[in-house]
Design an enzyme around this catalytic site. Structure first.
Site, PDB file in Angstrom:
ATOM      1  N   ASP A   2      50.418 -10.235  24.849  1.00  0.00           N
ATOM      2  CA  ASP A   2      50.358 -10.319  26.312  1.00  0.00           C
ATOM      3  C   ASP A   2      50.470 -11.763  26.796  1.00  0.00           C
ATOM      4  O   ASP A   2      50.716 -11.997  27.979  1.00  0.00           O
ATOM      5  CB  ASP A   2      49.025  -9.744  26.821  1.00  0.00           C
ATOM      6  CG  ASP A   2      48.982  -8.230  26.702  1.00  0.00           C
ATOM      7  OD1 ASP A   2      50.060  -7.616  26.721  1.00  0.00           O
ATOM      8  OD2 ASP A   2      47.883  -7.674  26.592  1.00  0.00           O
ATOM      9  N   ASN A  38      33.759 -40.706  61.042  1.00  0.00           N
ATOM     10  CA  ASN A  38      34.695 -40.127  60.057  1.00  0.00           C
ATOM     11  C   ASN A  38      34.073 -39.985  58.678  1.00  0.00           C
ATOM     12  O   ASN A  38      34.336 -39.021  57.971  1.00  0.00           O
ATOM     13  CB  ASN A  38      35.946 -41.000  59.943  1.00  0.00           C
ATOM     14  CG  ASN A  38      36.872 -40.785  61.116  1.00  0.00           C
ATOM     15  OD1 ASN A  38      36.535 -40.043  62.035  1.00  0.00           O
ATOM     16  ND2 ASN A  38      38.030 -41.409  61.093  1.00  0.00           N
ATOM     17  N   ASP A  78      45.208  -8.397  27.265  1.00  0.00           N
ATOM     18  CA  ASP A  78      44.146  -8.697  26.311  1.00  0.00           C
ATOM     19  C   ASP A  78      44.669  -9.038  24.914  1.00  0.00           C
ATOM     20  O   ASP A  78      43.997  -9.698  24.147  1.00  0.00           O
ATOM     21  CB  ASP A  78      43.144  -7.535  26.230  1.00  0.00           C
ATOM     22  CG  ASP A  78      43.821  -6.192  26.049  1.00  0.00           C
ATOM     23  OD1 ASP A  78      45.037  -6.192  25.744  1.00  0.00           O
ATOM     24  OD2 ASP A  78      43.168  -5.152  26.202  1.00  0.00           O
ATOM     25  N   GLU A  80      39.727 -39.858  56.581  1.00  0.00           N
ATOM     26  CA  GLU A  80      39.264 -40.441  55.314  1.00  0.00           C
ATOM     27  C   GLU A  80      38.656 -39.410  54.363  1.00  0.00           C
ATOM     28  O   GLU A  80      38.828 -39.470  53.156  1.00  0.00           O
ATOM     29  CB  GLU A  80      38.233 -41.543  55.583  1.00  0.00           C
ATOM     30  CG  GLU A  80      38.784 -42.777  56.258  1.00  0.00           C
ATOM     31  CD  GLU A  80      38.713 -42.671  57.783  1.00  0.00           C
ATOM     32  OE1 GLU A  80      38.379 -41.590  58.277  1.00  0.00           O
ATOM     33  OE2 GLU A  80      39.003 -43.661  58.470  1.00  0.00           O
ATOM     34  N   ASP A  82      46.032  -3.400  33.370  1.00  0.00           N
ATOM     35  CA  ASP A  82      45.923  -2.452  32.256  1.00  0.00           C
ATOM     36  C   ASP A  82      45.077  -1.286  32.719  1.00  0.00           C
ATOM     37  O   ASP A  82      44.303  -1.423  33.662  1.00  0.00           O
ATOM     38  CB  ASP A  82      45.166  -3.105  31.096  1.00  0.00           C
ATOM     39  CG  ASP A  82      46.023  -4.086  30.342  1.00  0.00           C
ATOM     40  OD1 ASP A  82      47.242  -3.979  30.440  1.00  0.00           O
ATOM     41  OD2 ASP A  82      45.457  -4.956  29.654  1.00  0.00           O
TER      42      ASP A  82
HETATM   43  P1  ATP Z   1      46.064   0.007  28.098  1.00  0.00           P
HETATM   44  O1  ATP Z   1      47.371  -0.637  27.766  1.00  0.00           O
HETATM   45  O2  ATP Z   1      45.927   0.393  29.490  1.00  0.00           O
HETATM   46  O3  ATP Z   1      44.866  -0.714  27.559  1.00  0.00           O
HETATM   47  P2  ATP Z   1      45.947   1.949  25.966  1.00  0.00           P
HETATM   48  O4  ATP Z   1      44.642   1.517  25.404  1.00  0.00           O
HETATM   49  O5  ATP Z   1      46.169   3.406  26.063  1.00  0.00           O
HETATM   50  O6  ATP Z   1      46.164   1.439  27.411  1.00  0.00           O
HETATM   51  P3  ATP Z   1      47.191   1.072  23.602  1.00  0.00           P
HETATM   52  O7  ATP Z   1      45.910   0.565  23.066  1.00  0.00           O
HETATM   53  O8  ATP Z   1      48.431   0.278  23.418  1.00  0.00           O
HETATM   54  O9  ATP Z   1      47.109   1.291  25.138  1.00  0.00           O
HETATM   55  O10 ATP Z   1      47.392   2.532  23.018  1.00  0.00           O
HETATM   56  C1  ATP Z   1      48.611   3.212  23.132  1.00  0.00           C
HETATM   57  C2  ATP Z   1      48.498   4.564  22.497  1.00  0.00           C
HETATM   58  O11 ATP Z   1      48.224   4.412  21.113  1.00  0.00           O
HETATM   59  C3  ATP Z   1      47.356   5.428  23.043  1.00  0.00           C
HETATM   60  O12 ATP Z   1      47.798   6.212  24.096  1.00  0.00           O
HETATM   61  C4  ATP Z   1      46.963   6.278  21.857  1.00  0.00           C
HETATM   62  O13 ATP Z   1      47.774   7.434  21.801  1.00  0.00           O
HETATM   63  C5  ATP Z   1      47.302   5.402  20.678  1.00  0.00           C
HETATM   64  N1  ATP Z   1      46.104   4.720  20.168  1.00  0.00           N
HETATM   65  C6  ATP Z   1      45.213   3.999  20.842  1.00  0.00           C
HETATM   66  N2  ATP Z   1      44.249   3.531  20.048  1.00  0.00           N
HETATM   67  C7  ATP Z   1      44.550   3.949  18.809  1.00  0.00           C
HETATM   68  C8  ATP Z   1      43.960   3.784  17.518  1.00  0.00           C
HETATM   69  N3  ATP Z   1      42.851   3.082  17.355  1.00  0.00           N
HETATM   70  N4  ATP Z   1      44.560   4.376  16.474  1.00  0.00           N
HETATM   71  C9  ATP Z   1      45.690   5.069  16.617  1.00  0.00           C
HETATM   72  N5  ATP Z   1      46.300   5.260  17.790  1.00  0.00           N
HETATM   73  C10 ATP Z   1      45.738   4.728  18.884  1.00  0.00           C
END
Ligand code: ATP
Length: 882
Positions: A618, A708, A614, A286, A328
């Site tokens: 995604d 029970n 995030d 039960e 990530d």
């Molecule tokens: P994850 O996917 O693990 O969070 P991540 O933060 O490196 O990794 P993205 O944020 O997609 O992934 O960044 C990809 C690439 O873009 C980075 O490797 C960097 O060279 C460039 N990047 C990240 N942030 C900026 C920004 N604010 N302005 C310009 N380029 C950026």
């Protein structure tokens, strides 16, 4: 009213709703909240306590019990009938309390994961839980937000929203602020309105809330569709199915037992019926359904305390069988605390702190870094913005070029925001009167769009030799696990609106490397996951070499593993991916769409996949994964909406902890089921034995109901709260296709049921020696109750009690004490004794009961200890890993 709102201009709409551009005053907002109620959809009508109470009576069991009460009444046992009715009422009351407790705990979890909205209140921008929005509020929307109310757009910057939850149309719709005129257009065509339940996929906007909660379009649809049914989890479903089948089998056996005893002429009609009813009551578990719900709810509360917020009970079960975690990198495995390290500019490698602002090339690199950047520093040393950009602004401060002053001198004309598909961010300025585009982004993307390189002598063509020098510098940085950002600029003929096509023809200005150290706990968590047969995969937007270096530091990437980037993944067929899959530990430079492919590939191998995410893009992968994991701190509302678990601390280690808890919850449910079913088996076997041996019934239905529903429920709940054992990570993940009630469990149930039945029948025979059926039944009842209470300790886990720790589960001691007290009340309080058809027991009879009740537990503990001993001596039986 709404029809008119999309026909009004923003100013008219504000006036109509009694709102102002500075937002509602707090007192007015509070008044409107009172008037309109919280901004949320009614989740089906809330059940009232009386309704829940009556629902407790609507299964097969009640019919059987009412039958038992009627038969007792017919047999002249008015008191028994009373007890049965009392127990039924008590059980229904307990069930009602449990229902509301579980409901409350799910509600508090929902509150933890409830979305927030950025609102203008009394001239200030604040973040509020979405349920507190009221008509007249001014709300800011940006990519990744979930629209929480219906609203009229006041401002709009390239806004695109996904309205599929309302219109079924999956293509995002572009919006603007233009008022409409003429008849009422369909929802999708109301361009100046946004609706609750839609997702902002691009751009940003300001909206005036026009309606909330059930008054929104979504609320109207919800009302049309009626209440939503609460879904049962697969486990609850399979247990309910099991109970149903068991009830059917038991009824058939009951009919047989009744026919045997009645037609063989051994017993009268009433006694034969009593036998059959006793058997039915003995067999039906039960409390099973409610115990599973309680254990799942307790598990989710515990997980929430450890930063993993589960959005539904179903995922707690899936968590226990996760075999792959795709995570990530930035912020989840690493700390997301960037600091600049070295720069490469004009062919020269130098520490970032040594940058000379008098050097033209170095100065230009710094200008781009500070101007194509949105982060800001506050006077108290704090910072607001993306961690990558905060690192750049801190760098400017450190070398004597504060970003704020530079930005004041160079107002930004236009911008193209960063997105992780493009991997670039650009802003347009007038530099010396010339429109100049400053861009920063991923090195490979920017380099591919460059034609020149900046040197101390000015820009020179980007020759093969320069290409190689830049690539070498990048590889040197990335090889150390550093994140690399590239910078470039381009002069434009005029300062018009920016288009994506403008992001090319750059002069490459240089590279900056940044350190983002792994979270120390990630290393341990990856090792723990590995021990538990769980594979961790890194999926990142970062460069392959950087990602691989970090993955190696954390323990994700081992000798012989592969790293793949998005382009390489695109070039692979599904068959090729399937073949290489087990060796790929790192996916770099991937776009969110790749995540779905990776999830599906692992699922094709029969794995249960947890996937983190995030961003807006995604969401599909989070939905596709068996357990979608969103980031509570940095994640967008869209990703949180799509996920089944939210990490309050964005930390990879929390996922592994949640998986361990998921395994623990499943193990606890299995143990509670083993406890309940083995006790029931003992009852069935004892009744069957008595029936075939032509003895009187060993129990009255009230006895079995008492066990029970009352004394068994307490240890079962206690077992459900057992802490997750460290050994849970020494086992491989649970095969999700394997049923809960598998062969080993059923055999254990049968074996332990036999032991308890033997002890009970021994007590029955001792009592029956003098020919008193009432004494025999009292002793059998007392022994079965007490034996099951003792048995609760053995079911806490597969290990012997001395290993589990006798005081390791306080609740189990309380449950035992409570059960013994209830039994004592029945045996010693004269009124209750009569009600339960028991007779007084002498001291020696009580001692016999206690000894016999303890015997099965003693034997089970002995066998468990023997197994531990044999395992410790190296006798590896399959059971050693339990
Ligand atoms: P994850 O996917 O693990 O969070 P991540 O933060 O490196 O990794 P993205 O944020 O997609 O992934 O960044 C990809 C690439 O873009 C980075 O490797 C960097 O060279 C460039 N990047 C990240 N942030 C900026 C920004 N604010 N302005 C310009 N380029 C950026």
């Amino acid at each position: 009213m709404k029809k008119e709102l999309y026909e009004l201009t923003p100013a008219q709409a504000l006036e109509r709703l009694g709102a102002s551009e500075g937002g509602l005053a707090a007192a007015e907002a509070a008044r409107r909240l009172e008037e309109h109620g919280p901004n949320q959809l009614a989740e089906g009508r809330k059940k009232r306590p009386l309704q829940v109470f009556f629902e407790q009576f609507k299964d097969l069991l009640v019919i059987i019990l009412i039958l038992a009460a009627l038969i007792s009444l017919a047999a002249g046992g008015g008191e028994s009938t009373l007890v049965i009715v009392a127990v039924l009422l008590l059980n229904a009351a307990l069930g009602t309390v449990q229902y509301f407790k579980a409901e409350r705990s799910m509600e508090s979890l929902k509150a933890l994961s409830s979305p927030t909205a950025k609102v203008l209140r009394g001239g200030e921008r604040v973040e509020l839980p979405s349920p507190r929005l009221v008509p007249g509020d001014i709300v800011f929307l940006e990519a990744g937000d979930l629209v929480a109310a219906d609203g009229r757009l006041l401002e709009c910057h390239s806004l695109k929203v996904d309205e599929s939850s309302l219109t079924g149309e999956s293509e995002p719709v572009e919006k603007n602020v233009q008022a409409l005129s003429g008849g009422q257009p369909p929802l999708g065509d109301q361009k100046c309105m946004v609706f609750s339940g839609s997702l902002v996929t691009y751009g940003r906007a300001v909206m005036l809330v026009t309606s909330t909660g059930m008054d929104t379009e979504l609320g109207r649809i919800a009302r049309l569709m009626g209440q939503t049914q609460q879904r049962r989890t697969p486990l609850q479903k399979s247990l309910d199915d099991f109970s149903g089948k068991l009830a059917a089998v038991i009824l058939a056996i009951c009919a047989l037992v009744f026919a045997l005893s009645f037609f063989r002429g051994q017993l009268g009609l009433v006694d034969s019926l009593m036998f059959a009813v006793a058997l039915a009551v003995a067999a039906i578990p039960e409390a099973l359904g409610s115990i599973v719900t309680i254990v799942l709810a307790l598990g989710t509360q515990k997980m929430a305390r450890q930063n993993a917020i589960m959005k539904d009970l179903k995922s707690v079960e899936s968590l226990g069988s996760v075999s792959v975690i795709c995570s990530d990198k930035t912020g989840t495995l690493t700390q997301n605390r960037m600091t600049v390290q070295q720069a490469w500019v004009g062919g020269e490698l130098l520490p970032c702190s040594a940058l000379q602002t008098q050097n033209a090339a170095q100065s230009r690199l710094l200008d781009i870094a500070l101007l194509a950047c949105d982060a800001t520093l506050s006077p108290d040393g704090g910072a607001v913005g993306d961690p990558t950009e905060i690192a750049l602004v801190r760098w400017g401060d450190a070398v004597g070029r504060p970003a704020a002053a530079l930005r004041a001198a160079h107002p930004r004309l236009e911008e193209l925001a960063f997105d992780s598909d493009r991997k670039l961010m650009s802003a347009l300025f007038l530099v010396g009167g010339v429109p100049t585009l400053y861009t920063k982004g991923a090195m490979d993307v920017l380099l591919a769009r460059s034609t020149h390189v900046l040197t101390a002598q000015g820009p020179v063509p980007l020759t093969e030799e320069w290409l190689q020098r830049i690539t070498r510098a990048n590889n040197a940085f990335s090889g150390q696990g550093l994140r690399v950002l590239a910078f470039g600029f381009r002069l434009l003929p005029q300062a018009g609106p920016l288009r994506l096509e403008d992001e090319q023809g750059y002069t490459f200005a240089g590279l900056v490397s940044m350190m983002d150290p792994p979270r120390p706990e990630s290393i341990q968590a990856v090792a723990d996951a590995k021990r538990g047969g769980i594979r961790t995969i890194m999926i990142t937007g970062d460069h392959k070499v950087t990602a691989t270096a970090i993955a190696r530091q954390i323990g994700i990437f081992a000798q012989g593993d592969l790293s793949l980037d998005g382009a390489e993944l695109n070039a692979m067929s599904d068959a090729q991916l399937d073949e290489a899959l087990p060796r790929i530990s790192v996916y770099a430079r991937v776009a969110p769409e790749h995540k779905i492919r990776i999830v599906e590939a692992w699922q094709r191998r029969g794995c249960v996949v947890a996937m983190t995410g995030d961003g807006v893009n995604d969401a599909p992968a989070l939905k596709r994964a068996d357990v979608g994991v969103a980031m509570g701190v940095t994640g967008t509302e869209v990703s949180k909406d799509a996920a089944s678990m939210i990490l309050a601390d964005d930390n990879f280690a929390t996922i592994v902890k949640a998986v361990v808890n998921g395994r623990g919850v499943f193990a606890n449910i299995k143990n509670a089921v083993q406890f309940l079913l083995s006790g029931n088996t003992a009852g069935i076997l004892a009744v069957l034995y008595a029936s075939f041996a032509s003895l009187p019934a060993p129990f009255a239905p009230v006895h079995l109901l008492f066990i029970n529903l009352l004394t068994d429920s307490l240890p079962a709940i206690a077992i459900g709260t057992e802490a997750a054992r460290p050994g849970l990570l020494d086992q491989p993940p649970r095969d999700p296709t394997r049923p809960l009630l598998d062969r080993p469990l059923l055999l254990t149930v049968l074996g332990q049921g036999l032991l308890i039945a033997a002890a009970t029948l021994a007590a029955f025979h001792l009592g029956y020696q003098g020919g008193s059926a009432a004494l025999a039944s009292t002793m059998a009842f007392a022994t079965l109750t007490l034996a099951r209470l003792f048995h609760g300790f053995s079911c806490r886990g597969p290990e012997p009690l001395f290993r589990l720790g006798f005081r390791g589960n306080r609740l189990s001691l309380l449950a035992f004490g409570g059960g013994v007290a209830l039994l004592a009340a029945v045996l010693f309080l004269p009124g209750l004794r009569t009600l339960f058809l028991a007779v007084p027991l002498t001291g020696s009879q009580l001692a016999q009961v206690a000894g016999l009740a303890f015997a099965p537990t003693a034997l089970i503990q002995l066998l468990k200890s023997l197994r531990v001993f044999l395992c410790s001596r190296g006798r590896k039986t399959a059971d050693c890993n339990k």
